[in-house]
Design a protein around this motif. Sequence first.
Motif, PDB file in Angstrom:
ATOM      1  N   PHE A 105       0.979  -1.121  -0.067  1.00 55.98           N
ATOM      2  CA  PHE A 105       0.104  -0.163   0.095  1.00 55.98           C
ATOM      3  C   PHE A 105       0.822   1.125  -0.033  1.00 55.98           C
ATOM      4  CE2 PHE A 105      -2.555  -3.195   2.111  1.00 55.98           C
ATOM      5  CZ  PHE A 105      -3.852  -3.181   1.177  1.00 55.98           C
ATOM      6  N   ARG A 106       0.390   2.373  -0.711  1.00 55.90           N
ATOM      7  CA  ARG A 106       0.986   3.565  -0.662  1.00 55.90           C
ATOM      8  C   ARG A 106       1.106   3.990   0.846  1.00 55.90           C
ATOM      9  NH1 ARG A 106      -1.214   7.457  -2.707  1.00 55.90           N
ATOM     10  NH2 ARG A 106      -3.272   6.466  -3.080  1.00 55.90           N
ATOM     11  N   VAL A 108       0.461   6.911   2.025  1.00 51.11           N
ATOM     12  CA  VAL A 108      -0.656   7.542   2.320  1.00 51.11           C
ATOM     13  C   VAL A 108      -1.914   6.882   3.004  1.00 51.11           C
ATOM     14  CG1 VAL A 108      -2.471   9.382   1.761  1.00 51.11           C
ATOM     15  CG2 VAL A 108      -0.041   9.703   1.068  1.00 51.11           C
ATOM     16  N   SER A 109      -2.072   5.690   2.050  1.00 52.54           N
ATOM     17  CA  SER A 109      -2.968   4.728   2.255  1.00 52.54           C
ATOM     18  C   SER A 109      -2.666   3.889   3.457  1.00 52.54           C
ATOM     19  CB  SER A 109      -3.283   3.644   1.326  1.00 52.54           C
ATOM     20  OG  SER A 109      -3.808   4.458  -0.144  1.00 52.54           O
ATOM     21  N   TRP A 110      -1.770   3.533   3.825  1.00 52.44           N
ATOM     22  CA  TRP A 110      -1.164   2.984   4.841  1.00 52.44           C
ATOM     23  C   TRP A 110      -1.293   3.699   6.137  1.00 52.44           C
ATOM     24  CZ3 TRP A 110       4.103   3.149   7.674  1.00 52.44           C
ATOM     25  CH2 TRP A 110       4.167   1.883   8.474  1.00 52.44           C
ATOM     26  N   VAL A 111      -0.977   5.022   6.218  1.00 55.77           N
ATOM     27  CA  VAL A 111      -1.549   5.663   7.449  1.00 55.77           C
ATOM     28  C   VAL A 111      -2.780   5.992   7.749  1.00 55.77           C
ATOM     29  CG1 VAL A 111      -1.143   8.326   8.276  1.00 55.77           C
ATOM     30  CG2 VAL A 111       0.818   7.065   7.044  1.00 55.77           C
ATOM     31  N   ALA A 112      -3.506   5.994   6.510  1.00 55.88           N
ATOM     32  CA  ALA A 112      -5.013   6.217   6.709  1.00 55.88           C
ATOM     33  C   ALA A 112      -5.657   5.151   7.670  1.00 55.88           C
ATOM     34  CB  ALA A 112      -5.700   6.396   5.349  1.00 55.88           C
ATOM     35  N   MET A 113      -5.206   3.978   6.981  1.00 58.41           N
ATOM     36  CA  MET A 113      -5.718   2.695   7.498  1.00 58.41           C
ATOM     37  C   MET A 113      -5.163   2.479   8.956  1.00 58.41           C
ATOM     38  SD  MET A 113      -5.812  -0.332   4.363  1.00 58.41           S
ATOM     39  CE  MET A 113      -4.234   0.333   3.853  1.00 58.41           C
ATOM     40  N   MET A 114      -3.990   3.081   9.330  1.00 59.44           N
ATOM     41  CA  MET A 114      -3.624   2.642  10.577  1.00 59.44           C
ATOM     42  C   MET A 114      -4.318   3.567  11.602  1.00 59.44           C
ATOM     43  SD  MET A 114      -0.725   1.061  11.719  1.00 59.44           S
ATOM     44  CE  MET A 114       0.457   1.453  10.447  1.00 59.44           C
ATOM     45  N   PHE A 115      -5.052   4.775  10.974  1.00 61.88           N
ATOM     46  CA  PHE A 115      -5.789   5.705  11.745  1.00 61.88           C
ATOM     47  C   PHE A 115      -6.941   5.048  12.381  1.00 61.88           C
ATOM     48  CE2 PHE A 115      -9.550   8.370  11.708  1.00 61.88           C
ATOM     49  CZ  PHE A 115      -8.886   9.505  12.716  1.00 61.88           C
ATOM     50  N   SER A 116      -7.468   4.032  11.609  1.00 60.29           N
ATOM     51  CA  SER A 116      -8.586   3.435  11.960  1.00 60.29           C
ATOM     52  C   SER A 116      -8.722   2.335  12.856  1.00 60.29           C
ATOM     53  CB  SER A 116      -9.425   3.271  10.748  1.00 60.29           C
ATOM     54  OG  SER A 116      -8.893   2.290  10.033  1.00 60.29           O
ATOM     55  N   ALA A 117      -7.294   1.972  13.202  1.00 61.17           N
ATOM     56  CA  ALA A 117      -7.309   0.543  13.918  1.00 61.17           C
ATOM     57  C   ALA A 117      -6.950   0.798  15.502  1.00 61.17           C
ATOM     58  CB  ALA A 117      -5.951  -0.025  13.398  1.00 61.17           C
ATOM     59  N   GLY A 118      -7.441   0.112  16.043  1.00 67.50           N
ATOM     60  CA  GLY A 118      -7.048  -0.232  17.427  1.00 67.50           C
ATOM     61  C   GLY A 118      -7.834   0.372  18.681  1.00 67.50           C
ATOM     62  N   MET A 119      -8.195   1.637  18.529  1.00 65.16           N
ATOM     63  CA  MET A 119      -8.621   2.431  19.899  1.00 65.16           C
ATOM     64  C   MET A 119      -9.728   3.258  19.530  1.00 65.16           C
ATOM     65  SD  MET A 119      -5.388   4.413  20.920  1.00 65.16           S
ATOM     66  CE  MET A 119      -4.346   2.903  21.290  1.00 65.16           C
ATOM     67  N   GLY A 120     -10.554   3.201  18.415  1.00 66.51           N
ATOM     68  CA  GLY A 120     -11.613   4.181  18.073  1.00 66.51           C
ATOM     69  C   GLY A 120     -12.730   4.308  19.020  1.00 66.51           C
ATOM     70  N   ILE A 121     -13.058   3.404  19.680  1.00 68.52           N
ATOM     71  CA  ILE A 121     -14.109   3.482  20.623  1.00 68.52           C
ATOM     72  C   ILE A 121     -13.602   3.963  21.966  1.00 68.52           C
ATOM     73  CG2 ILE A 121     -13.889   0.996  21.635  1.00 68.52           C
ATOM     74  CD1 ILE A 121     -17.221   0.944  21.448  1.00 68.52           C
ATOM     75  N   ALA A 357      -0.514  -6.271  10.541  1.00 64.03           N
ATOM     76  CA  ALA A 357       0.459  -7.082   9.675  1.00 64.03           C
ATOM     77  C   ALA A 357      -0.255  -7.099   8.310  1.00 64.03           C
ATOM     78  CB  ALA A 357       0.625  -8.478  10.371  1.00 64.03           C
ATOM     79  N   ARG A 358      -1.228  -7.028   8.020  1.00 65.16           N
ATOM     80  CA  ARG A 358      -2.068  -7.436   6.626  1.00 65.16           C
ATOM     81  C   ARG A 358      -1.685  -6.189   5.888  1.00 65.16           C
ATOM     82  NH1 ARG A 358      -2.894  -7.148   2.623  1.00 65.16           N
ATOM     83  NH2 ARG A 358      -4.673  -7.676   1.360  1.00 65.16           N
ATOM     84  N   ILE A 359      -1.619  -4.935   6.515  1.00 66.06           N
ATOM     85  CA  ILE A 359      -1.455  -3.663   5.673  1.00 66.06           C
ATOM     86  C   ILE A 359      -0.123  -3.356   5.499  1.00 66.06           C
ATOM     87  CG2 ILE A 359      -3.720  -3.011   6.340  1.00 66.06           C
ATOM     88  CD1 ILE A 359      -2.581  -0.698   8.175  1.00 66.06           C
ATOM     89  N   SER A 360       0.900  -4.191   6.055  1.00 63.31           N
ATOM     90  CA  SER A 360       2.336  -3.466   6.269  1.00 63.31           C
ATOM     91  C   SER A 360       3.319  -4.730   5.340  1.00 63.31           C
ATOM     92  CB  SER A 360       2.740  -3.475   7.618  1.00 63.31           C
ATOM     93  OG  SER A 360       2.058  -2.611   8.368  1.00 63.31           O
ATOM     94  N   ARG A 361       2.745  -5.394   4.392  1.00 66.30           N
ATOM     95  CA  ARG A 361       3.646  -6.299   3.357  1.00 66.30           C
ATOM     96  C   ARG A 361       4.467  -5.326   2.686  1.00 66.30           C
ATOM     97  NH1 ARG A 361       1.798 -11.627   0.166  1.00 66.30           N
ATOM     98  NH2 ARG A 361       4.201 -12.028  -0.478  1.00 66.30           N
TER      99      ARG A 361
END
Length: 556
Positions: A105-106, A108-121, A357-361
């Motif tokens: 992933f580019r 920018v896309s990698w960073v955007a997906m990282m933003f949504s992971a882990g602790m939103g709630i 891990a899935r988005i960091s290949r």
Amino acid sequence: MHRPPADPIPHPALDHHVDEATPERGLDKVVFGVTAAVSLLFLVWGFLSTDSLATASGNALSWVMRDTGWLFVTTASAFVVFVIWLAASRFGNIPLGRDDEEPEFRTVSWVAMMFSAGMGIGLMFYGVSEPITHFATPPPGTGPENNPEATQHAMATTLFHWTLHPWAIYAVVGLAIAYGVYRKGRLQLISAAFEPLLGRRAHGAWGKVIDMLAIFATLFGSAASLGLGALQIQSGLEIVGGIGRVGNGVLVGIIAVLTAAFILSAVSGVARGIQWLSNINMVLAIALALFVFVLGPTVFILNLVPTSIGSYVGDLAMMSARTGAEGSETSTWLQSWTVFYWAWWISWTPFVGMFIARISRGRTVRQFVTGVLLVPSLVSLVWFCIFGGAAIDLQQSGTDIAGAGGIESQLFTTLESFPLSTVAGVVVMLLVAIFFVSGADAASIVMGTLSERGTQDPSRGTVIFWGVATGAVAAVMLLVGGQDALTGLQTITIVAALPFVVVMVGLAVSLVKDLRSDPMMVRRRYAEEAVEAAVIAGVTEHGDDFVIAVDRDPEA
């Protein structure tokens, strides 16, 4: 260098082709059977004898805090040091994939997906409540109430819980999985990452135990998040909807609706489920943050950003070393805050670790650690400065945010001081619901993956089972807490996460063993030895009058 065709074993210095792992199809009857049975027994116990479960969990928590609280505190800080060391060391250049592989992933896309992971709630639940609670009731050792440095210590403590430490915990599992799957071709299982440490036993009984512990951690961690979301939506209905105080029946109803929603999302497929919901939530979250930033105390919030960073850096050593040895008051505070957080983050590592891990290949270890630690930490910094800053400013101006009911209601109380407060409150409830659905559906898929030998496409039946179990466990955890439902969530989360702490320590050791035998590290050792031998031979034969030259082999 060419490997002879007859040689069936590639040289350890070669970057040989890694085939994608093809897991054995079908349900792992041992892993699923044991975890499902234990989960059902827990539910039966909780619904039939809530009081005895509350007593047992309280006794277990007392033991955990008395005898193992230090383990949570020590390992969390150790993981921060560990991943930073990995990134700064020679291991930092190792790619999570083939030597010549580009990132999937580019950036920018990698960073955007990282933003949504882990602790939103968690950001929604604690965005206001944690800073304002620490401001009104300073943590042990930071001074009395209303002291001049209360704001700095409140923000430093909040950032301590939400920046480097949790994401270092996630990074350990994410690195181990990404390296094993994309560099070694292993199955997408927590147990598979233990091959360097356990050898063939990683696929036997020990491996099954590890995957069971990962399922339990994910189950109770997801249930805790569902419980927090239900508490906040209940509070929103009471304040925004004006329906007055409601009981456990409404709380269980909210859990049932959220559970049904994330099960539907999970079985609809990742593309239509998780990604669609994540995109909606990112837009709504940014809009809500801008709303509070623009209409709230903008200058105070801007001043709070550098103040928070400086206070966090200045208090980091003290906060990292805080344990129950400082007295019963500190021990009780740690149970409600720091140790609960570390247990909660640890319980989410199987899900979040697999996601990142899935988005960091194709990323290197250094790129992975830098992105995973810094990007979400910056998001948390901005979020807490906006919402926590707005609440602290209101508190200083005479509006009692800290005393406005439970901590689940403090965000809504803060928004009541803004225009369009009803609309903003509805957006908050929608955000909480979608944040949970977008995270919990992925967590139920991860539990399905662990139950079905690492397949990336677990059966609907397995996913639905774990989705329903998550909702039911959340209801039991809330009922165990009684009047203070949050206590039930915190108690059982801490107890359930304890075994997985040991798993994560072993995972870190196994990862280092893996990295030391990586082809890139083997080549480096060969190169150093070759150059050293050449220098010794040159000095012996020619003294200082020699030159090392590198040229192409004419016969190659």
